[in-house]
Design an enzyme around this catalytic site. Sequence first.
Site, PDB file in Angstrom:
ATOM      1  N   ASN A  76       0.795  -1.223   0.000  1.00 28.25           N
ATOM      2  CA  ASN A  76       0.000   0.000   0.000  1.00 28.25           C
ATOM      3  C   ASN A  76       0.829   1.276   0.000  1.00 28.25           C
ATOM      4  O   ASN A  76       0.337   2.346   0.356  1.00 28.25           O
ATOM      5  CB  ASN A  76      -0.955   0.004   1.200  1.00 28.25           C
ATOM      6  CG  ASN A  76      -1.744  -1.291   1.276  1.00 28.25           C
ATOM      7  OD1 ASN A  76      -1.566  -2.055   2.204  1.00 28.25           O
ATOM      8  ND2 ASN A  76      -2.583  -1.550   0.285  1.00 28.25           N
ATOM      9  N   VAL A  84       1.185   6.961   0.176  1.00 26.57           N
ATOM     10  CA  VAL A  84       0.546   5.959   1.021  1.00 26.57           C
ATOM     11  C   VAL A  84      -0.913   5.815   0.632  1.00 26.57           C
ATOM     12  O   VAL A  84      -1.621   6.814   0.471  1.00 26.57           O
ATOM     13  CB  VAL A  84       0.649   6.380   2.503  1.00 26.57           C
ATOM     14  CG1 VAL A  84      -0.094   5.421   3.404  1.00 26.57           C
ATOM     15  CG2 VAL A  84       2.106   6.498   2.920  1.00 26.57           C
ATOM     16  N   CYS A  85      -1.372   4.579   0.504  1.00 28.05           N
ATOM     17  CA  CYS A  85      -2.784   4.296   0.291  1.00 28.05           C
ATOM     18  C   CYS A  85      -3.351   3.820   1.628  1.00 28.05           C
ATOM     19  O   CYS A  85      -3.201   2.664   2.001  1.00 28.05           O
ATOM     20  CB  CYS A  85      -2.972   3.220  -0.779  1.00 28.05           C
ATOM     21  SG  CYS A  85      -4.703   2.829  -1.096  1.00 28.05           S
ATOM     22  N   LEU A  86      -3.957   4.751   2.345  1.00 24.62           N
ATOM     23  CA  LEU A  86      -4.493   4.456   3.666  1.00 24.62           C
ATOM     24  C   LEU A  86      -5.816   5.199   3.797  1.00 24.62           C
ATOM     25  O   LEU A  86      -5.848   6.429   3.812  1.00 24.62           O
ATOM     26  CB  LEU A  86      -3.494   4.909   4.736  1.00 24.62           C
ATOM     27  CG  LEU A  86      -3.793   4.596   6.182  1.00 24.62           C
ATOM     28  CD1 LEU A  86      -3.944   3.085   6.405  1.00 24.62           C
ATOM     29  CD2 LEU A  86      -2.694   5.141   7.074  1.00 24.62           C
TER      30      LEU A  86
END
Length: 168
Positions: A76, A84-86
């Site tokens: 991620n 960041v993929c959050l």
Amino acid sequence: MSSPSKRREMDLMKLLMSDYKVEMINDGMQEFYVHFHGPSESPYHGGVWKIRVGLPDAYPYKSPSIGFINKMYHPNVDEMSGSVCLDVINQTWSPMFDLVNVFEVFLPQLLLYPNPSDPLNGEAAALMLRDRPAYEQRVKDVTILHQPLVHSSYPTCTLSYRVVCPWI
């Protein structure tokens, strides 16, 4: 309720007073680096990442931008940009959260519980799904290889939001 600029200042001071090493970028309070240690229960244990944080004018009503500066191998995290993929940062951010939450809760959770079904790094996601032990070994290898230099011979200093130690 306080203004966004007061809240930004309070949250940044809270982060500066925590155990995190913080480096300000320029003279403002909107961009800075935070040194983040990998969680001990993860293959990222022992690693230290320099995280770039950008606070938009509308912070805390709009989420901070977060990116890894040194290389991070994670499903991620974009390997090239460090983005960041959050969800909690990108989509479900709330003014109830603060900067310390990002480093004490959100990023540790990201490293402890990667989501390979929503990858920014397809290679890491595929390896994690196909061969978890090989994925964890790759994480450890990348973590060790891409650590920043540590200047242990230099004295420590206390940072304020206007002062940055020149040896950091």
